[in-house]
Write a protein that holds these residues in place. Sequence first.
Motif, PDB file in Angstrom:
ATOM      1  N   ASP A   1      -4.292  -6.342   1.057  1.00  0.00           N
ATOM      2  CA  ASP A   1      -5.062  -5.326   1.891  1.00  0.00           C
ATOM      3  C   ASP A   1      -4.401  -4.922   3.213  1.00  0.00           C
ATOM      4  O   ASP A   1      -3.639  -5.824   3.673  1.00  0.00           O
ATOM      5  CB  ASP A   1      -6.254  -5.943   2.183  1.00  0.00           C
ATOM      6  CG  ASP A   1      -7.370  -5.005   2.508  1.00  0.00           C
ATOM      7  OD1 ASP A   1      -7.229  -3.870   2.567  1.00  0.00           O
ATOM      8  OD2 ASP A   1      -8.622  -5.332   3.176  1.00  0.00           O
ATOM      9  N   GLU A   2      -4.563  -3.781   3.705  1.00  0.00           N
ATOM     10  CA  GLU A   2      -4.294  -3.336   5.232  1.00  0.00           C
ATOM     11  C   GLU A   2      -2.483  -3.466   5.115  1.00  0.00           C
ATOM     12  O   GLU A   2      -1.911  -4.206   6.026  1.00  0.00           O
ATOM     13  CB  GLU A   2      -4.648  -4.254   6.275  1.00  0.00           C
ATOM     14  CG  GLU A   2      -6.243  -4.186   6.397  1.00  0.00           C
ATOM     15  CD  GLU A   2      -6.627  -2.959   6.731  1.00  0.00           C
ATOM     16  OE1 GLU A   2      -5.926  -1.907   7.122  1.00  0.00           O
ATOM     17  OE2 GLU A   2      -7.990  -2.657   6.658  1.00  0.00           O
TER      18      GLU A   2
ATOM     19  N   LYS B   1     -12.752   0.392   0.807  1.00  0.00           N
ATOM     20  CA  LYS B   1     -11.427   0.204  -0.182  1.00  0.00           C
ATOM     21  C   LYS B   1     -12.041  -1.401  -0.675  1.00  0.00           C
ATOM     22  O   LYS B   1     -11.391  -1.603  -1.746  1.00  0.00           O
ATOM     23  CB  LYS B   1     -10.034   0.018   0.611  1.00  0.00           C
ATOM     24  CG  LYS B   1      -9.784   1.537   1.200  1.00  0.00           C
ATOM     25  CD  LYS B   1      -8.340   1.308   2.001  1.00  0.00           C
ATOM     26  CE  LYS B   1      -8.685   0.819   3.192  1.00  0.00           C
ATOM     27  NZ  LYS B   1      -9.249   1.493   4.082  1.00  0.00           N
ATOM     28  N   THR B   2     -12.428  -1.948   0.063  1.00  0.00           N
ATOM     29  CA  THR B   2     -12.900  -3.413  -0.237  1.00  0.00           C
ATOM     30  C   THR B   2     -13.638  -3.152  -1.859  1.00  0.00           C
ATOM     31  O   THR B   2     -13.180  -4.379  -2.479  1.00  0.00           O
ATOM     32  CB  THR B   2     -13.855  -4.078   0.660  1.00  0.00           C
ATOM     33  OG1 THR B   2     -13.699  -3.668   1.982  1.00  0.00           O
ATOM     34  CG2 THR B   2     -13.688  -5.523   0.585  1.00  0.00           C
TER      35      THR B   2
ATOM     36  N   GLY C   1     -10.243  -4.101   9.607  1.00  0.00           N
ATOM     37  CA  GLY C   1     -11.380  -4.218   8.479  1.00  0.00           C
ATOM     38  C   GLY C   1     -12.478  -5.052   8.846  1.00  0.00           C
ATOM     39  O   GLY C   1     -13.598  -4.971   7.909  1.00  0.00           O
TER      40      GLY C   1
END
Length: 704
Positions: A409-410, A314-315, A567
């Motif tokens: 994120d997350e 995803k990064t 992550g």
Amino acid sequence: MPDSTPSAAQTTALNELALTSLRGVGPALEQKLNRIGLYSVQDLLFHLPLRYQDRTRIQPMGSLRVGEQAVVEGLIELTEISFGRRRMLLCYISDGTGALLLRFFHFSNAQKEALARGARLRCFGEVRAGKKHLEMTHPEYKRIGADEVVDVEETLTPLYPTTEGVHQLKMRDLTQQALQRLVQNPAALDECLPQAIRTQHQLLPLAEAIKVLHHPTADVSISALQQGQHPAQQRLIFEELLAHYLSLRQLRIKMQAHKAPALQSQPARWQAFQQALPFALTTAQQRVIDEILRDLSQAIPMMRLVQGDVGSGKTIVAAAAALAAIDAGYQAALMVPTEILSEQHLHNFQVWLQPLGVEVVWLSGKLKTLARRQALEKIASGQAQLIIGTHALFQEQVSFANLGLIIIDEQHRFGVHQRLSLREKGASEGRVVHQLIMTATPIPRTLAMTAYADLDVSVIDELPPGRIPVNTVVIPQSRRDEVMQRVINVCRQGSQVYWVCTLIEESESLQCQAASDTATLLQQALPDLQVGLVHGRLKPEQKEAVMSRFKTGEVDLLVATTVIEVGVDVPNANLMIIENAERLGLSQLHQLRGRVGRGGDESNCVLIYQGKLSQMARSRLAAMRDSNDGFVIAQRDLELRGPGEVLGTRQTGVVQMRIADILRDQALMPSVQLTAEQLLHEYPHTVPVLVHRWLGQNIQYGKV
Ligand code: ADP
Ligand code: MG
């Protein structure tokens, strides 16, 4: 008087009718009712019983079953005080079919006198098993004269959620009055679902459903009610799901009425970025990036959720989005839930974007005053193009020069409230920007529909090639020595190891202590290995130093608390040990395990448990052993724990529902969604009515 004008109370819509218009409600009671979200007469109608009692018939004592609540009537055979461990009044009654023992721990002399042998009693209470007889403890009871005829209730007795100082009987009385108002003036309650829709989905009319639920007649099955299966409940469940869905859809429509900058990416720069990567994007990554770039190029704010299992990459997708915003001359902000993750992202994005001349700035809550001021200045001047940080990013003092994109994120770590309030904050400051939200918590589609109805969803449904599933074993604490040997072997081969310490206590300091004790022990036992330690109590510099030594391979074995759950990415680490694994939830275990198996080498995860496993813990560990697929694990988690836990505020922030149960009722979601779109297009005036009715004061997410 058929021609007289109706009184004001009769014509006013019930949602505008104050509680104080009811008999027996003054300002003091009104305030108490406000505390449980009741503001109008209509609110009372939607304040549904939690449970029901059956007081519609007198049960023969011979037919009572343990656990049920029942009305019985009989003659007192004997009443005595027992002086056992606790003084209590015992009263034996019988009705010819059987006998029952009533126990009272608190009683007055007068009470004792009244319960004399020969008197006739009617009682209501829960039946319990006793040594010789069935029993009731502190039943409600009433003495009945020899020839007296006392009616039973005609309807099941509702039990309402209530608040301190408001008695059940009061709630019943108020609801009763509210129902009377409804009967007097049916038009005062909006039926939001037109006949056509009701027929299509086989739904009862609203007023009818409400009447049934407050006053189920004696022939209504309590067990159908208990399971939410009664048609009257189905009607309201449908409405509640609809209201929640519509509220999110409305938020979305409201947001999309704003303008956002249309961000055109520069294909040449994007090419350069991709060429510098040591790998090619997966088809899934490419597809999701295309979807994002298309959204960004529109002049309406993007609201997109990217779901992708741990390790799906995803990064990079976030980087692609950030680059597009920056290329179009705007700033991008990346918000993450932990400091460690923000440091790691800082590092990655610097590697990826600095060669393209992008200025990446880190804003941490823990920056020293000077560094923080410099960062803030760069953000305010626009010199900072990509800003990375925790939720400190959206504190008051931070002002962006020209923010065009927020990436979260997350997000499952933040919860929906934070997400929505962030968005509202942006909007209220006239800063409507594109939003990209990323999560590794896959949830079943029907649930996603409810939780994320305000978002477009993209799924990265493919892992980068060459990933070998992590081999997972479950081992008791007694075999810890074998595990240590395995750690040594792995490190000798040049790989690295995570050792995760968990504790049942929520206390962070205890967790940190346990981790640092473990690190010391392991270092003593494995003197030729380099052992590192990270936990939440370390200073950011210390954490970063350890993490970077782990990344470069200097540290062989990293002992950590669950701070590394989200992550963290070190591809050379391919063994993970999780101690007390039985204490962690499935999704957390899956997230943790996602730290290994990133390098293309075979990797292993050892789940160590202590003591005897509960059934639940056994099922969880088995699920981990049997699958590496986040979706399968999430589904299993849902079955094991139920949606309340899985979709709790921490996970996705689904707001508390009154009658619907998001898992039990998920089969309704497709029809709910269909109906919602139909209402939005054909009957838009009903939408605010529905939303307000069910969500009322909760609608202001920003305030949460
Ligand atoms: P996620 O955030 O989805 O859990 P990351 O973005 O941290 O996953 O990526 C996990 C690992 O996979 C990283 O080491 C990343 O560099 C690598 N990776 C990402 N995309 C690819 C790809 N297309 N091919 C190979 N490796 C990739
Ligand atoms: Mg990630």
